[in-house]
Design a protein around this motif. Structure first.
Motif, PDB file in Angstrom:
ATOM      1  N   THR A   1       8.525  -6.657  -8.421  1.00 15.83           N
ATOM      2  CA  THR A   1       9.141  -5.358  -8.628  1.00 15.83           C
ATOM      3  C   THR A   1      10.663  -5.499  -8.643  1.00 15.83           C
ATOM      4  O   THR A   1      11.203  -6.595  -8.492  1.00 15.83           O
ATOM      5  CB  THR A   1       8.718  -4.363  -7.534  1.00 15.83           C
TER       6      THR A   1
ATOM      7  N   ALA B   1      10.761  -5.900  -0.760  1.00 17.87           N
ATOM      8  CA  ALA B   1       9.531  -5.571  -0.043  1.00 17.87           C
ATOM      9  C   ALA B   1       9.609  -6.156   1.362  1.00 17.87           C
ATOM     10  O   ALA B   1      10.243  -7.190   1.580  1.00 17.87           O
ATOM     11  CB  ALA B   1       8.309  -6.114  -0.768  1.00 17.87           C
TER      12      ALA B   1
ATOM     13  N   SER C   1       7.171  -1.751   3.576  1.00 17.61           N
ATOM     14  CA  SER C   1       8.005  -1.144   2.528  1.00 17.61           C
ATOM     15  C   SER C   1       7.844  -1.949   1.249  1.00 17.61           C
ATOM     16  O   SER C   1       7.593  -3.155   1.275  1.00 17.61           O
ATOM     17  CB  SER C   1       9.484  -1.081   2.940  1.00 17.61           C
ATOM     18  N   GLY C   2       7.992  -1.266   0.110  1.00 20.04           N
ATOM     19  CA  GLY C   2       7.891  -1.941  -1.174  1.00 20.04           C
ATOM     20  C   GLY C   2       6.466  -2.360  -1.486  1.00 20.04           C
ATOM     21  O   GLY C   2       5.497  -1.864  -0.906  1.00 20.04           O
ATOM     22  N   SER C   3       6.332  -3.297  -2.414  1.00 21.64           N
ATOM     23  CA  SER C   3       5.015  -3.805  -2.790  1.00 21.64           C
ATOM     24  C   SER C   3       5.133  -5.246  -3.256  1.00 21.64           C
ATOM     25  O   SER C   3       6.195  -5.683  -3.725  1.00 21.64           O
ATOM     26  CB  SER C   3       4.382  -2.943  -3.893  1.00 21.64           C
TER      27      SER C   3
ATOM     28  N   SER D   1       2.762  -8.764  -5.015  1.00 21.41           N
ATOM     29  CA  SER D   1       1.573  -9.250  -5.716  1.00 21.41           C
ATOM     30  C   SER D   1       1.002 -10.409  -4.904  1.00 21.41           C
ATOM     31  O   SER D   1       1.690 -11.411  -4.676  1.00 21.41           O
ATOM     32  CB  SER D   1       1.931  -9.703  -7.128  1.00 21.41           C
TER      33      SER D   1
ATOM     34  N   ASN E   1      -5.038   0.392   1.828  1.00 18.58           N
ATOM     35  CA  ASN E   1      -4.169   1.212   2.672  1.00 18.58           C
ATOM     36  C   ASN E   1      -4.866   1.470   3.998  1.00 18.58           C
ATOM     37  O   ASN E   1      -6.055   1.802   4.026  1.00 18.58           O
ATOM     38  CB  ASN E   1      -3.831   2.543   2.002  1.00 18.58           C
TER      39      ASN E   1
ATOM     40  N   ALA F   1      -2.656  -6.060  -5.715  1.00 20.83           N
ATOM     41  CA  ALA F   1      -1.370  -5.391  -5.551  1.00 20.83           C
ATOM     42  C   ALA F   1      -1.366  -4.784  -4.156  1.00 20.83           C
ATOM     43  O   ALA F   1      -2.211  -3.943  -3.827  1.00 20.83           O
ATOM     44  CB  ALA F   1      -1.177  -4.314  -6.608  1.00 20.83           C
TER      45      ALA F   1
ATOM     46  N   ASN G   1       7.094 -11.038  -5.233  1.00 24.50           N
ATOM     47  CA  ASN G   1       7.602  -9.679  -5.422  1.00 24.50           C
ATOM     48  C   ASN G   1       7.989  -9.554  -6.891  1.00 24.50           C
ATOM     49  O   ASN G   1       9.027 -10.061  -7.324  1.00 24.50           O
ATOM     50  CB  ASN G   1       8.801  -9.415  -4.521  1.00 24.50           C
TER      51      ASN G   1
ATOM     52  N   SER H   1       0.706  -2.675  -1.474  1.00 24.69           N
ATOM     53  CA  SER H   1       1.843  -1.779  -1.309  1.00 24.69           C
ATOM     54  C   SER H   1       1.882  -1.254   0.119  1.00 24.69           C
ATOM     55  O   SER H   1       1.128  -1.705   0.988  1.00 24.69           O
ATOM     56  CB  SER H   1       1.767  -0.637  -2.321  1.00 24.69           C
TER      57      SER H   1
END
Length: 273
Positions: A131, A135, A97-99, A101, A160, A110, A129, A112
């Protein structure tokens, strides 16, 4: 198809008797249902800020001995510039979940949801993090077993997991498949962290019994899973930890795919002392 991934629920259950528990710890396996992953069982870690960890596996004498597995929850602004304390420690990160660096040897990435990273021993990596939302990612750690004449594998990042075509098991018509992030024949790697997928009704049709120990975190779907002599119904967020030679099998249940993140130790001689 969009993949979804379970995360720990956190919080605390209400103040009432809990009745029977699904949690199991015995000489052959550990089963941790998602509900036990509450706020009060998290750990704080040195050199990590605004971060908590559910440590769901660790080397334990007389049981499982090769790996540790964490579920990391990093709040906005959190992370670490010195994440790995062991110079021999290798790791895999998988974001659910989230993203975040991620920097590896000065190269920025990045990472995610669905992102995967392999971190060899001795590499310089950092994670933040940046954002405005928390995350969550799995961090699987192992002490790398160096072999004379075989190089240490290099770091890599997969944006991904859906970008990798799963490999179907023979004679299963695709109902049982594995997303492999490294070549099984690459002897530089002494651990594999893969994603196993069963279509509805797919199954392991015999009790697998082998030298590799396992950590299995259910990402999505449900199944009946054989652990030693016990059939256990498993759901998203449940975790299984199997020692070497523990028999295992499963049958996917329901109308959705059954998927889990799988750790196993590979490509090395058993230690004799």
């Amino acid at each position: 198809m969009t993949n979804t991934y379970a995360t720990p629920p956190g919080g605390l259950p209400p103040q009432k008797p809990f009745g029977s528990s699904r949690a199991v710890f015995n000489e052959a396996y550990v089963f941790l249902p998602q509900r036990v992953m509450t706020d009060i069982v998290t750990s704080n870690l040195p050199h990590w800020t605004n971060t908590r960890a559910w440590i769901i596996a660790r080397p334990l004498s007389g049981f499982a001995e090769t790996f540790a597995q964490y579920i990391m929850e990093v709040a906005p602004g959190g992370g670490s510039l010195l994440p790995e304390p062991d110079p021999h420690g290798e790791g895999v990160l998988f974001v659910v979940s989230g993203s975040v660096s991620l920097a590896i040897n000065g190269q920025a990435y990045a990472l995610s949801v669905g992102g995967y990273a392999f971190l060899p021993p001795g590499c310089d990596w950092k994670l933040q993090n940046e954002t405005e939302a928390s995350a969550c990612f799995h961090w699987i750690r192992k002490s790398y077993e160096q072999v004379e004449g075989i190089d240490i594998p290099e770091a890599f990042v997969i944006a991904n997991e859906a970008d990798i075509t799963p490999t179907a098991m023979p004679d299963t018509e695709g109902r049982w498949a594995t997303t492999r992030f490294v070549d099984p024949d690459d002897l530089r790697h002494d651990m594999h962290v893969n994603i196993v997928t069963f279509e509805p009704g797919g199954l392991i049709p015999f009790p697998e019994t082998h030298v590799m120990e396992h950590g299995l975190y259910v990402l999505d779907g449900e199944a009946d899973y054989l652990l030693n002599q016990d059939w256990v119904h498993v759901q998203p967020g449940d975790f299984m930890w199997l020692r070497a030679f523990c028999p295992q099998a499963c049958t996917a249940k329901g109308s959705s795919r059954f998927r889990y993140l799988l750790y196993k130790d590979v490509n090395r001689h058993p230690k004799l002392r």
